[in-house]
Scaffold this motif. Structure first.
Motif, PDB file in Angstrom:
ATOM      1  N   LEU A  25       6.234  27.409  15.083  1.00  0.00           N
ATOM      2  CA  LEU A  25       5.042  26.583  14.921  1.00  0.00           C
ATOM      3  C   LEU A  25       5.281  25.222  15.548  1.00  0.00           C
ATOM      4  N   GLU A  26       4.255  24.711  16.184  1.00  0.00           N
ATOM      5  CA  GLU A  26       4.312  23.374  16.764  1.00  0.00           C
ATOM      6  C   GLU A  26       3.532  22.421  15.852  1.00  0.00           C
ATOM      7  N   VAL A  27       4.243  21.441  15.284  1.00  0.00           N
ATOM      8  CA  VAL A  27       3.624  20.503  14.348  1.00  0.00           C
ATOM      9  C   VAL A  27       3.893  19.083  14.816  1.00  0.00           C
ATOM     10  N   GLY A  28       2.850  18.282  14.873  1.00  0.00           N
ATOM     11  CA  GLY A  28       2.984  16.875  15.212  1.00  0.00           C
ATOM     12  C   GLY A  28       2.900  16.016  13.965  1.00  0.00           C
ATOM     13  N   LEU A  29       3.662  14.930  13.927  1.00  0.00           N
ATOM     14  CA  LEU A  29       3.612  13.962  12.838  1.00  0.00           C
ATOM     15  C   LEU A  29       3.273  12.600  13.430  1.00  0.00           C
ATOM     16  N   LEU A  30       2.025  12.168  13.234  1.00  0.00           N
ATOM     17  CA  LEU A  30       1.610  10.831  13.656  1.00  0.00           C
ATOM     18  C   LEU A  30       1.921   9.884  12.509  1.00  0.00           C
ATOM     19  N   ASN A  82      -1.113  21.525  22.756  1.00  0.00           N
ATOM     20  CA  ASN A  82      -1.829  22.043  21.608  1.00  0.00           C
ATOM     21  C   ASN A  82      -0.834  22.190  20.457  1.00  0.00           C
ATOM     22  N   TYR A  83      -1.319  21.989  19.239  1.00  0.00           N
ATOM     23  CA  TYR A  83      -0.456  22.058  18.068  1.00  0.00           C
ATOM     24  C   TYR A  83      -1.042  23.024  17.048  1.00  0.00           C
ATOM     25  N   ASP A  84      -0.153  23.717  16.355  1.00  0.00           N
ATOM     26  CA  ASP A  84      -0.588  24.511  15.211  1.00  0.00           C
ATOM     27  C   ASP A  84      -1.031  23.599  14.076  1.00  0.00           C
ATOM     28  N   MET A 108      -8.165  11.618  16.534  1.00  0.00           N
ATOM     29  CA  MET A 108      -8.917  12.487  15.626  1.00  0.00           C
ATOM     30  C   MET A 108      -9.838  13.420  16.400  1.00  0.00           C
ATOM     31  N   ASP A 109     -10.538  12.883  17.375  1.00  0.00           N
ATOM     32  CA  ASP A 109     -11.420  13.723  18.198  1.00  0.00           C
ATOM     33  C   ASP A 109     -10.619  14.725  19.018  1.00  0.00           C
ATOM     34  N   TRP A 110      -9.492  14.277  19.540  1.00  0.00           N
ATOM     35  CA  TRP A 110      -8.603  15.164  20.301  1.00  0.00           C
ATOM     36  C   TRP A 110      -8.138  16.332  19.444  1.00  0.00           C
ATOM     37  N   SER A 111      -7.880  16.060  18.154  1.00  0.00           N
ATOM     38  CA  SER A 111      -7.379  17.112  17.274  1.00  0.00           C
ATOM     39  C   SER A 111      -8.391  18.242  17.095  1.00  0.00           C
ATOM     40  N   ARG A 112      -9.651  17.953  17.262  1.00  0.00           N
ATOM     41  CA  ARG A 112     -10.670  18.992  17.125  1.00  0.00           C
ATOM     42  C   ARG A 112     -10.556  20.033  18.234  1.00  0.00           C
ATOM     43  N   ARG A 113      -9.928  19.652  19.327  1.00  0.00           N
ATOM     44  CA  ARG A 113      -9.766  20.565  20.463  1.00  0.00           C
ATOM     45  C   ARG A 113      -8.342  21.092  20.602  1.00  0.00           C
ATOM     46  N   HIS A 114      -7.383  20.397  20.016  1.00  0.00           N
ATOM     47  CA  HIS A 114      -5.977  20.690  20.303  1.00  0.00           C
ATOM     48  C   HIS A 114      -5.138  21.065  19.081  1.00  0.00           C
ATOM     49  N   VAL A 115      -5.722  21.084  17.890  1.00  0.00           N
ATOM     50  CA  VAL A 115      -4.940  21.332  16.680  1.00  0.00           C
ATOM     51  C   VAL A 115      -5.655  22.359  15.809  1.00  0.00           C
ATOM     52  N   GLN A 116      -4.892  23.337  15.292  1.00  0.00           N
ATOM     53  CA  GLN A 116      -5.486  24.328  14.411  1.00  0.00           C
ATOM     54  C   GLN A 116      -5.877  23.731  13.063  1.00  0.00           C
ATOM     55  N   SER A 117      -4.960  22.976  12.429  1.00  0.00           N
ATOM     56  CA  SER A 117      -5.265  22.363  11.136  1.00  0.00           C
ATOM     57  C   SER A 117      -4.606  20.991  11.075  1.00  0.00           C
TER      58      SER A 117
END
Length: 308
Positions: free
Chosen positions: A36-41, A99-101, A128-137
């Motif tokens: 899984l690919e997870v980002g931590l901002l 893209n991130y899981d 936040m807007d980017w996450s709508r296209r690039h992040v599952q959850s």
């Protein structure tokens, strides 16, 4: 399976001492699996402390997880060495193509600022807007939870006159939601915030469900029906001593804080802490990774659907 973190990250020594299985980048590269690919901002000033807290909660899963530590800007935080930021953190521009899981956006100690007065408001709304296209959850924590609700739904949080600080009992409102699986009907969680959004406001928002709430602390866990946004208004990641450290800091800053509720034995700041939230904090992150991320994400992240 382990979480994969950068070579020589300080959190590695702490987690190894707690018998938590972590793997550095070199070792992880030899694994023939799709982690899984997870980002931590990380928006908190003490980056290292927050990293350890979050990574600990992400570790209790059979899944291998690759972690990217992301910074909001290039300004050096006061409580974290510049070398640490340069060695271990990526700018958003460096990961914007990915893209991130899953993505976690932490809280920030800027409770009294209007959102538009936050120096990085434009940048975080872009993310936040980017996450709508690039992040599952995406899991939004504390200040970020209120900020995301404002950004996506237009409702501004109210500010309390007195900080909500302490450990509060919460009830599970959606016993069949996977995020609540294994939770006791009533469980404890820490809060430390001035912001507040009334439970009825969340309940009136189409597509959102209040999964857990408290008569004293209000909404705690709110999630979208498609599982792609989770708002957590408290701090399940807190160490046993964190509320005490914040209380003592506020005393030093002459803020006249109230004693954190339901936290010290007999409500005596000289007494021991009553640590009653850590098992449910771990379960929350495990459930999020399993049911909201792993079981919903496409194998090929290029196939990630865009949120409406």
């Amino acid at each position: 399976m382990p979480i994969r973190i950068p070579n020589d990250l300080p959190a590695q020594g702490v987690l190894n001492a707690e018998n938590i299985f972590v793997m550095d980048t070199d070792a992880a590269s030899k694994q023939d699996i799709r982690p899984l690919e997870v980002g931590l901002l990380n928006l908190m000033p003490n980056k290292i402390e927050t990293e350890i807290q979050i990574l600990r909660l992400l570790s209790n899963t059979p899944l291998q997880i690759n972690i990217d530590l992301i910074r909001i800007d290039n300004q050096a935080p006061k409580n974290t060495p510049k070398a640490h930021m340069d060695n271990f953190y990526l700018s958003f521009d460096e990961v914007a193509h990915k893209n991130y899981d899953g993505l976690i956006i932490t809280g920030a100690p800027i409770a009294h600022l209007d959102y538009q007065d936050v120096k990085y408001w434009d940048k975080i709304t872009t993310i936040m807007d980017w996450s709508r296209r690039h992040v599952q959850s995406t899991l939004y924590s504390c200040w970020a939870a209120h900020a995301a609700y404002y950004h996506f739904y237009g409702y501004n949080r109210q500010l309390r006159k007195q900080k909500l600080s302490g450990v509060y009992a919460h009830s599970v409102n959606a016993v069949h939601d996977e995020l609540m699986r294994g939770f006791d009907p009533v469980f404890n969680a820490p809060h430390s915030r001035f912001g507040e959004i009334p439970v009825p406001q969340y309940q009136s928002t189409p597509g959102l469900n209040v999964l857990a709430s408290s008569p004293d602390a209000g909404a705690y866990i709110v999630a979208s029906e498609d599982k792609r946004m989770v708002f957590v208004t408290g701090h399940p990641e807190y160490e046993p001593e964190t509320l005490d450290q914040e209380y003592q800091r506020d005393i030093r800053n002459k803020l006249s804080p109230k004693v954190p509720e339901n936290y010290y034995q007999n409500d005596d700041p000289q007494g021991p802490y009553r640590v009653t939230w850590r098992s449910h904090g771990s379960l929350l992150f495990t459930n999020w990774l399993n049911y909201y991320v792993y079981q919903t994400t496409p194998y090929n992240l290029a196939d990630l659907p865009t949120k409406n």
